[in-house]
Design a protein around this motif. Structure first.
Motif, PDB file in Angstrom:
ATOM      1  N   LEU A 201       0.850  -1.191   0.000  1.00  0.00           N
ATOM      2  CA  LEU A 201       0.000   0.000   0.000  1.00  0.00           C
ATOM      3  C   LEU A 201       0.883   1.238   0.000  1.00  0.00           C
ATOM      4  O   LEU A 201       1.640   1.458   0.931  1.00  0.00           O
ATOM      5  CB  LEU A 201      -0.906   0.012   1.227  1.00  0.00           C
ATOM      6  CG  LEU A 201      -1.661   1.305   1.519  1.00  0.00           C
ATOM      7  CD1 LEU A 201      -2.594   1.674   0.378  1.00  0.00           C
ATOM      8  CD2 LEU A 201      -2.406   1.201   2.832  1.00  0.00           C
TER       9      LEU A 201
ATOM     10  N   SER B 257       0.868   5.126   0.373  1.00  0.00           N
ATOM     11  CA  SER B 257      -0.078   6.042   1.008  1.00  0.00           C
ATOM     12  C   SER B 257       0.630   7.288   1.519  1.00  0.00           C
ATOM     13  O   SER B 257       1.847   7.417   1.412  1.00  0.00           O
ATOM     14  CB  SER B 257      -0.772   5.340   2.177  1.00  0.00           C
ATOM     15  OG  SER B 257       0.167   5.099   3.207  1.00  0.00           O
TER      16      SER B 257
ATOM     17  N   CYS C  43      -4.057  11.424   3.860  1.00  0.00           N
ATOM     18  CA  CYS C  43      -5.021  10.985   2.843  1.00  0.00           C
ATOM     19  C   CYS C  43      -6.206  10.259   3.472  1.00  0.00           C
ATOM     20  O   CYS C  43      -6.053   9.187   4.054  1.00  0.00           O
ATOM     21  CB  CYS C  43      -4.281  10.088   1.854  1.00  0.00           C
ATOM     22  SG  CYS C  43      -5.338   9.136   0.756  1.00  0.00           S
TER      23      CYS C  43
ATOM     24  N   CYS D  98      -6.762   6.834   1.996  1.00  0.00           N
ATOM     25  CA  CYS D  98      -5.778   5.879   2.528  1.00  0.00           C
ATOM     26  C   CYS D  98      -6.272   5.303   3.848  1.00  0.00           C
ATOM     27  O   CYS D  98      -6.198   4.095   4.080  1.00  0.00           O
ATOM     28  CB  CYS D  98      -4.415   6.548   2.724  1.00  0.00           C
ATOM     29  SG  CYS D  98      -3.653   7.159   1.207  1.00  0.00           S
TER      30      CYS D  98
ATOM     31  N   LYS E 126      -7.174   1.365   4.511  1.00  0.00           N
ATOM     32  CA  LYS E 126      -6.537   0.595   5.582  1.00  0.00           C
ATOM     33  C   LYS E 126      -7.581  -0.024   6.502  1.00  0.00           C
ATOM     34  O   LYS E 126      -7.436  -1.167   6.931  1.00  0.00           O
ATOM     35  CB  LYS E 126      -5.568   1.474   6.373  1.00  0.00           C
ATOM     36  CG  LYS E 126      -4.316   1.808   5.588  1.00  0.00           C
ATOM     37  CD  LYS E 126      -3.272   2.494   6.437  1.00  0.00           C
ATOM     38  CE  LYS E 126      -3.556   3.949   6.590  1.00  0.00           C
ATOM     39  NZ  LYS E 126      -2.438   4.671   7.268  1.00  0.00           N
TER      40      LYS E 126
ATOM     41  N   GLU F 130       2.862  -1.080   4.245  1.00  0.00           N
ATOM     42  CA  GLU F 130       2.549   0.315   3.912  1.00  0.00           C
ATOM     43  C   GLU F 130       3.838   1.093   3.660  1.00  0.00           C
ATOM     44  O   GLU F 130       4.802   0.986   4.408  1.00  0.00           O
ATOM     45  CB  GLU F 130       1.771   0.961   5.050  1.00  0.00           C
ATOM     46  CG  GLU F 130       1.338   2.376   4.732  1.00  0.00           C
ATOM     47  CD  GLU F 130       0.454   2.969   5.810  1.00  0.00           C
ATOM     48  OE1 GLU F 130      -0.069   4.068   5.583  1.00  0.00           O
ATOM     49  OE2 GLU F 130       0.280   2.353   6.880  1.00  0.00           O
TER      50      GLU F 130
ATOM     51  N   ASN G 215       4.934   5.054   2.966  1.00  0.00           N
ATOM     52  CA  ASN G 215       4.546   6.461   2.967  1.00  0.00           C
ATOM     53  C   ASN G 215       5.361   7.180   1.881  1.00  0.00           C
ATOM     54  O   ASN G 215       6.573   7.334   2.018  1.00  0.00           O
ATOM     55  CB  ASN G 215       4.823   7.061   4.340  1.00  0.00           C
ATOM     56  CG  ASN G 215       4.477   8.519   4.443  1.00  0.00           C
ATOM     57  OD1 ASN G 215       4.397   9.242   3.453  1.00  0.00           O
ATOM     58  ND2 ASN G 215       4.291   8.980   5.658  1.00  0.00           N
TER      59      ASN G 215
ATOM     60  N   VAL H 226      -2.792   8.401  -4.459  1.00  0.00           N
ATOM     61  CA  VAL H 226      -2.830   7.486  -3.320  1.00  0.00           C
ATOM     62  C   VAL H 226      -4.268   7.400  -2.808  1.00  0.00           C
ATOM     63  O   VAL H 226      -5.023   8.346  -2.994  1.00  0.00           O
ATOM     64  CB  VAL H 226      -1.883   7.942  -2.173  1.00  0.00           C
ATOM     65  CG1 VAL H 226      -0.452   7.767  -2.567  1.00  0.00           C
ATOM     66  CG2 VAL H 226      -2.169   9.347  -1.710  1.00  0.00           C
ATOM     67  N   PRO H 227      -4.632   6.278  -2.256  1.00  0.00           N
ATOM     68  CA  PRO H 227      -3.832   5.089  -2.062  1.00  0.00           C
ATOM     69  C   PRO H 227      -3.669   4.295  -3.357  1.00  0.00           C
ATOM     70  O   PRO H 227      -4.571   4.261  -4.192  1.00  0.00           O
ATOM     71  CB  PRO H 227      -4.631   4.278  -1.041  1.00  0.00           C
ATOM     72  CG  PRO H 227      -6.054   4.717  -1.255  1.00  0.00           C
ATOM     73  CD  PRO H 227      -5.975   6.150  -1.680  1.00  0.00           C
TER      74      PRO H 227
END
Length: 83
Positions: free
Chosen positions: A4, A6, A10, A13, A17, A29, A31, A52-53
């Protein structure tokens, strides 16, 4: 494993999740605000868009900007994951 991409600010996002947690699906994840190389990967995966995501699984990627659970469920099934 799902990857993911992200950002912490967001809303989509956060919703994605939460949905992955509801489906009990593990993910890694990344970032993109903290990792410039990951931001470049997102740009590549999304045809130049910093969207994103973004989820990646087994070489298949999809942006979930404008998140919906139905769209996530359909994508997961398309890549072979049963939510």
């Amino acid at each position: 494993m799902l990857i993911l991409y992200s950002t912490p600010w967001c809303g989509d996002c956060k919703a994605l999740k939460q949905a992955l947690a509801t489906f009990n699906l593990p993910y890694r994840e990344i970032n993109i605000d903290q990792h410039p190389e990951a931001e470049q990967e997102v740009l590549t995966l999304n045809n130049g868009r910093r969207s994103v995501p973004t989820l990646v699984y087994a070489g298949q990627a999809a942006s979930f900007s404008g998140f919906s659970v139905a769209r996530l469920r359909a994508w997961l099934q398309a890549v072979g994951i049963q939510p």
